[in-house]
Scaffold this motif. Structure first.
Motif, PDB file in Angstrom:
ATOM      1  N   ALA A  49      46.147  -8.824  60.664  1.00 19.35           N
ATOM      2  CA  ALA A  49      45.531  -8.466  59.382  1.00 19.35           C
ATOM      3  C   ALA A  49      46.566  -7.921  58.417  1.00 19.35           C
ATOM      4  N   GLN A  50      47.489  -7.100  58.917  1.00 14.29           N
ATOM      5  CA  GLN A  50      48.536  -6.564  58.055  1.00 14.29           C
ATOM      6  C   GLN A  50      49.433  -7.680  57.520  1.00 14.29           C
ATOM      7  N   ARG A  51      49.793  -8.636  58.384  1.00 16.22           N
ATOM      8  CA  ARG A  51      50.601  -9.755  57.922  1.00 16.22           C
ATOM      9  C   ARG A  51      49.903 -10.509  56.803  1.00 16.22           C
ATOM     10  N   GLN A  52      48.583 -10.686  56.935  1.00 14.79           N
ATOM     11  CA  GLN A  52      47.843 -11.415  55.914  1.00 14.79           C
ATOM     12  C   GLN A  52      47.794 -10.649  54.598  1.00 14.79           C
ATOM     13  N   VAL A  53      47.573  -9.338  54.670  1.00 18.37           N
ATOM     14  CA  VAL A  53      47.558  -8.525  53.450  1.00 18.37           C
ATOM     15  C   VAL A  53      48.906  -8.611  52.731  1.00 18.37           C
ATOM     16  N   VAL A  54      49.972  -8.416  53.476  1.00 18.17           N
ATOM     17  CA  VAL A  54      51.301  -8.432  52.863  1.00 18.17           C
ATOM     18  C   VAL A  54      51.626  -9.808  52.297  1.00 18.17           C
ATOM     19  N   SER A  55      51.285 -10.850  53.039  1.00 15.92           N
ATOM     20  CA  SER A  55      51.547 -12.206  52.563  1.00 15.92           C
ATOM     21  C   SER A  55      50.805 -12.475  51.256  1.00 15.92           C
ATOM     22  N   THR A  56      49.570 -12.023  51.159  1.00 18.39           N
ATOM     23  CA  THR A  56      48.775 -12.231  49.945  1.00 18.39           C
ATOM     24  C   THR A  56      49.415 -11.535  48.747  1.00 18.39           C
ATOM     25  N   ILE A  57      49.902 -10.333  48.960  1.00 16.84           N
ATOM     26  CA  ILE A  57      50.510  -9.577  47.857  1.00 16.84           C
ATOM     27  C   ILE A  57      51.875 -10.140  47.490  1.00 16.84           C
ATOM     28  N   ARG A  58      52.681 -10.456  48.494  1.00 14.08           N
ATOM     29  CA  ARG A  58      54.034 -10.944  48.230  1.00 14.08           C
ATOM     30  C   ARG A  58      54.059 -12.288  47.512  1.00 14.08           C
ATOM     31  N   ALA A  59      52.980 -13.042  47.628  1.00 17.00           N
ATOM     32  CA  ALA A  59      52.913 -14.308  46.904  1.00 17.00           C
ATOM     33  C   ALA A  59      52.982 -14.097  45.397  1.00 17.00           C
ATOM     34  N   GLU A  60      52.578 -12.910  44.933  1.00 16.59           N
ATOM     35  CA  GLU A  60      52.588 -12.618  43.502  1.00 16.59           C
ATOM     36  C   GLU A  60      53.584 -11.531  43.118  1.00 16.59           C
ATOM     37  N   PHE A  61      53.880 -10.626  44.035  1.00 17.38           N
ATOM     38  CA  PHE A  61      54.834  -9.539  43.759  1.00 17.38           C
ATOM     39  C   PHE A  61      55.821  -9.435  44.926  1.00 17.38           C
ATOM     40  N   PRO A  62      56.751 -10.372  45.025  1.00 17.78           N
ATOM     41  CA  PRO A  62      57.627 -10.435  46.201  1.00 17.78           C
ATOM     42  C   PRO A  62      58.602  -9.286  46.342  1.00 17.78           C
ATOM     43  N   ASP A  63      58.856  -8.549  45.279  1.00 21.24           N
ATOM     44  CA  ASP A  63      59.876  -7.500  45.337  1.00 21.24           C
ATOM     45  C   ASP A  63      59.298  -6.092  45.435  1.00 21.24           C
ATOM     46  N   ASP A  64      57.987  -5.961  45.510  1.00 23.73           N
ATOM     47  CA  ASP A  64      57.371  -4.633  45.557  1.00 23.73           C
ATOM     48  C   ASP A  64      57.590  -3.960  46.906  1.00 23.73           C
ATOM     49  N   ALA A  65      57.536  -2.634  46.897  1.00 24.50           N
ATOM     50  CA  ALA A  65      57.657  -1.848  48.124  1.00 24.50           C
ATOM     51  C   ALA A  65      56.304  -1.751  48.825  1.00 24.50           C
ATOM     52  N   PHE A  66      56.355  -1.520  50.148  1.00 20.93           N
ATOM     53  CA  PHE A  66      55.149  -1.368  50.953  1.00 20.93           C
ATOM     54  C   PHE A  66      55.240  -0.123  51.820  1.00 20.93           C
TER      55      PHE A  66
END
Length: 283
Positions: A49-66
């Protein structure tokens, strides 16, 4: 669409996407591991689930911190490409960041109890601009953006109760064996001064229910993690509620206590929580 609205909408999409992955494994035979103690659990569903959340966000904001609950090493793989995202240990004071809890309430999850949630918050300079708490087993999405708070599209509002004797109050957070006396006193103080006690096993779900008016307050007197709290605190505030530390100051993500309420009897809640802690300090 402004950047803040964009991020708030993306938090909703990411929470739904991650929660959908977790729901696929719910009430199935998942491997369970322990982290800090026997009741601090993690499953492959958390990691997926975490991988999916991060993948969804990184598709639009690849350089943001997590800021992530689960180990960043679990993100390596085709979903996120060859490199890891910029995972940080604490909420940054500057710039954009995302706080993610893929399954808040993993102990409930592995027991087949429906009280668990996927929580995602978009931050700018340390402050939330959008948050989403998705409860897949119930089908509910609680969300707060720059100007609104909703559950499944309907406006979120905290309850309008003001009589403490009608309040349903939830002690939240982790409690350990050596804290049994303090936990007992906190429950005593709540039942002496308020209507009833609830405990759901999911910090984010509890805060969402306060924002939605089903609960009137929640109290945590222990240190907590940002992925357990920030999304729900944003929901409560956006829905008209109050969130402070035990000293009564506006709650900040690095505080070691939290009192969230509809605001109708916040001083009484603070007094009950302080009484439980003060008694522990003198015994």
């Amino acid at each position: 669409m402004t950047d803040e609205h964009h991020r708030a909408a993306l938090a909703e999409r990411a929470a739904r996407a991650g929660g959908g992955v977790a729901r696929q494994h719910f009430r199935s035979d998942v491997d369970v591991e322990t982290k800090a103690d026997k009741n601090d659990l993690v499953t492959e569903a958390d990691r997926d689930a975490q991988r999916q959340v991060v993948s969804t966000i990184r598709a639009e904001f690849p350089d943001d911190a997590f800021v992530l609950e689960e180990d960043a090493d679990t993100l390596r793989g085709p979903e996120t490409g060859d490199s890891d995202p910029s995972v940080v240990d604490a909420v940054p004071d500057h710039g954009p960041a995302w706080v993610v809890d893929p399954i808040d309430g993993t102990s409930n999850y592995v027991r087949g109890i429906r009280s668990w949630a996927t929580a995602v918050t978009a931050l700018q300079d340390g402050e939330p601009v959008g948050s989403a708490t998705y409860v897949p087993a119930a089908g509910d999405l609680y969300a707060a953006g720059p100007e609104s708070a909703t559950r499944d599209g309907s406006e979120l509002r905290v309850s309008d109760r003001t009589d403490p004797e009608t309040f349903a109050v939830a002690p939240v957070g982790k409690w350990f064996r050596d804290q049994s006396a303090e936990f007992g006193r906190l429950n005593d103080r709540i039942t002496e001064r308020f209507g009833d006690v609830r405990r759901f096993g999911s910090f984010q779900l509890t805060l969402a229910l306060i924002a939605d008016g089903g609960l009137d307050a929640g109290i945590c007197t222990n240190p907590m993690d940002p992925w357990d709290t920030i999304a729900g605190v944003h929901l409560v505030r956006a829905a008209g509620g109050t969130v402070t530390s035990l000293d009564g100051d506006r709650w900040h993500h690095d505080d070691d206590s939290l009192v969230a309420s509809n605001g109708g009897a916040h001083d009484e809640l603070l007094a009950a929580a302080r009484d439980a802690v003060d008694r522990d300090a003198t015994e």
